[in-house]
Scaffold this motif. Sequence first.
Motif, short mmCIF file in Angstrom:
data_model
loop_
_atom_site.label_atom_id
_atom_site.label_comp_id
_atom_site.label_asym_id
_atom_site.label_seq_id
_atom_site.Cartn_x
_atom_site.Cartn_y
_atom_site.Cartn_z
N SER A 225 0.85 -1.19 0.00
CA SER A 225 0.00 0.00 0.00
C SER A 225 0.89 1.25 0.00
O SER A 225 2.00 1.23 0.54
N THR A 226 0.38 2.30 -0.63
CA THR A 226 1.17 3.54 -0.71
C THR A 226 1.53 4.02 0.69
O THR A 226 2.66 4.43 0.95
N GLU A 227 0.56 3.91 1.58
CA GLU A 227 0.76 4.39 2.94
C GLU A 227 1.96 3.71 3.61
O GLU A 227 2.81 4.38 4.21
N SER A 228 2.03 2.40 3.45
CA SER A 228 3.09 1.69 4.17
C SER A 228 4.39 1.59 3.36
O SER A 228 5.45 1.35 3.91
N THR A 229 4.30 1.79 2.04
CA THR A 229 5.46 1.52 1.17
C THR A 229 6.15 2.79 0.67
O THR A 229 7.37 2.81 0.51
N PHE A 230 5.36 3.82 0.42
CA PHE A 230 5.94 5.04 -0.17
C PHE A 230 6.52 5.90 0.94
O PHE A 230 6.07 6.99 1.23
N THR A 231 7.53 5.35 1.58
CA THR A 231 8.11 6.00 2.75
C THR A 231 9.47 6.59 2.39
O THR A 231 10.10 6.21 1.40
N GLN A 232 9.90 7.51 3.22
CA GLN A 232 11.21 8.14 2.99
C GLN A 232 12.30 7.07 2.91
O GLN A 232 13.14 7.09 2.02
N GLN A 233 12.23 6.12 3.82
CA GLN A 233 13.26 5.07 3.86
C GLN A 233 13.30 4.28 2.55
O GLN A 233 14.37 4.09 1.96
N ASN A 234 12.12 3.87 2.08
CA ASN A 234 12.09 3.09 0.84
C ASN A 234 12.49 3.92 -0.37
O ASN A 234 13.18 3.44 -1.27
N LEU A 235 12.05 5.18 -0.41
CA LEU A 235 12.40 6.04 -1.54
C LEU A 235 13.92 6.24 -1.60
O LEU A 235 14.53 6.19 -2.67
N GLU A 236 14.50 6.43 -0.45
CA GLU A 236 15.95 6.64 -0.43
C GLU A 236 16.69 5.36 -0.84
O GLU A 236 17.73 5.40 -1.50
N ARG A 237 16.10 4.24 -0.49
CA ARG A 237 16.70 2.96 -0.87
C ARG A 237 16.62 2.77 -2.39
O ARG A 237 17.58 2.38 -3.03
N VAL A 238 15.47 3.10 -2.93
CA VAL A 238 15.27 2.89 -4.38
C VAL A 238 16.13 3.85 -5.19
O VAL A 238 16.74 3.47 -6.18
N PHE A 239 16.14 5.09 -4.78
CA PHE A 239 16.83 6.10 -5.59
C PHE A 239 18.25 6.36 -5.14
O PHE A 239 18.99 7.10 -5.79
N GLY A 240 18.63 5.76 -4.04
CA GLY A 240 20.02 5.89 -3.59
C GLY A 240 20.41 7.32 -3.27
O GLY A 240 21.53 7.73 -3.53
N GLY A 241 19.49 8.11 -2.79
CA GLY A 241 19.82 9.50 -2.48
C GLY A 241 19.13 9.95 -1.22
O GLY A 241 18.68 9.14 -0.41
#
Length: 324
Positions: A225-241
């Motif tokens: 779910s967007t709520e549980s997945t679209f988090t700062q931690q995951n975004l930083e992991r995906v984009f490496g920034g």
Amino acid sequence: MNDLTASIEVHDVAVRYNNGHTALHDVSFHLQGGTTCALVGVNGGGKSTLFKSIMGLIKPQQGQIRLCGLPISHALKQNLVAYVPQSEEVDWLFPVSVYDVVMMGRYGYMNFLRIPKQLDKEKVQAAMQRVDIAHLADRQISELSGGQKKRVFLARALAQQSKIILLDEPFTGVDVKTEKAIMDLLDALRHEGHLILISTHNLGTVPEFCDQVVMINRTVLAAGSTESTFTQQNLERVFGGVLRQIRLAGKDLHDDEDARAITILADDEIPAVFYGHKDCDAPFGCVCKQNGDVSHCQDSRHKRVANQNMNAQRQKTIEIKVEK
Ligand SMILES: Nc1ncnc2c1ncn2[C@@H]1O[C@H](COP(=O)(O)OP(=O)(O)OP(=O)(O)O)[C@@H](O)[C@H]1O
């Protein structure tokens, strides 16, 4: 429409191109109808490869994909999946009218002579009306604006009456009004039970209209779910920034210390914004003038931010930006 329930099941998929490059490995996720899911990831992360695999254009070396519980070839035969391509993938000079393109969505329902029946004509008309392009029916597609082109392919997908709709970067090159119209349409389709999978770099729109997110970089790094997945931690992991949220609200433009990110150019009456990020080829930043012209930069994220700031100077808008 067919009685089957919309779903996409991707199980343990790996795709290796002929040059030996592994674009995807161990990719698994499951989506149900009544969902709008964002597919996000870095450039080259494998989003288009995944789309092509779901459309049966690429055959994975490993794993399985099922659409509405069926193998891809069966799902395609039953018109269960429609694809709205990136604008760059289309030969816009091909001499064909808007009506003809939308009618292509009906080909799967016709025999080899492709002579439209009354029902096909009605579906095409209804689809064009739904995305507000009926008045453009006789126009050549080469004569259309970027936003109109997107609507034509959305209409083709609607005419196809598919349960599953894949959209590759639907917001690139469209203005704020068209973006809103597309979002509203996708929302309505979701409520009708369709399953919508959208590849997008426009991260700011994801929480607005996607209830699920799949984040990939050659493999699935997070999904849910967007709520549980679209988090700062995951975004930083995906984009490496480092993820930064930039608030546009008049002069109080951003909440970090980086003066390069946004600079106010004009006075309060005519707000203009310089906004830049490192992925953009344009000179650093882009200019928003009162007439909405954003020079130097074709990146929809920039246009969106600039337009929003122009339209509602004091309105708080959050744009999500990933700084490498
Ligand atoms: N036909 C091909 N032959 C060889 N390698 C390819 C081919 N198509 C894509 N690739 C490579 O596979 C990887 C994934 O590409 P893909 O186009 O799926 O990424 P993407 O996430 O859609 O990227 P973008 O966000 O830039 O559109 C990239 O490294 C790309 O160079």
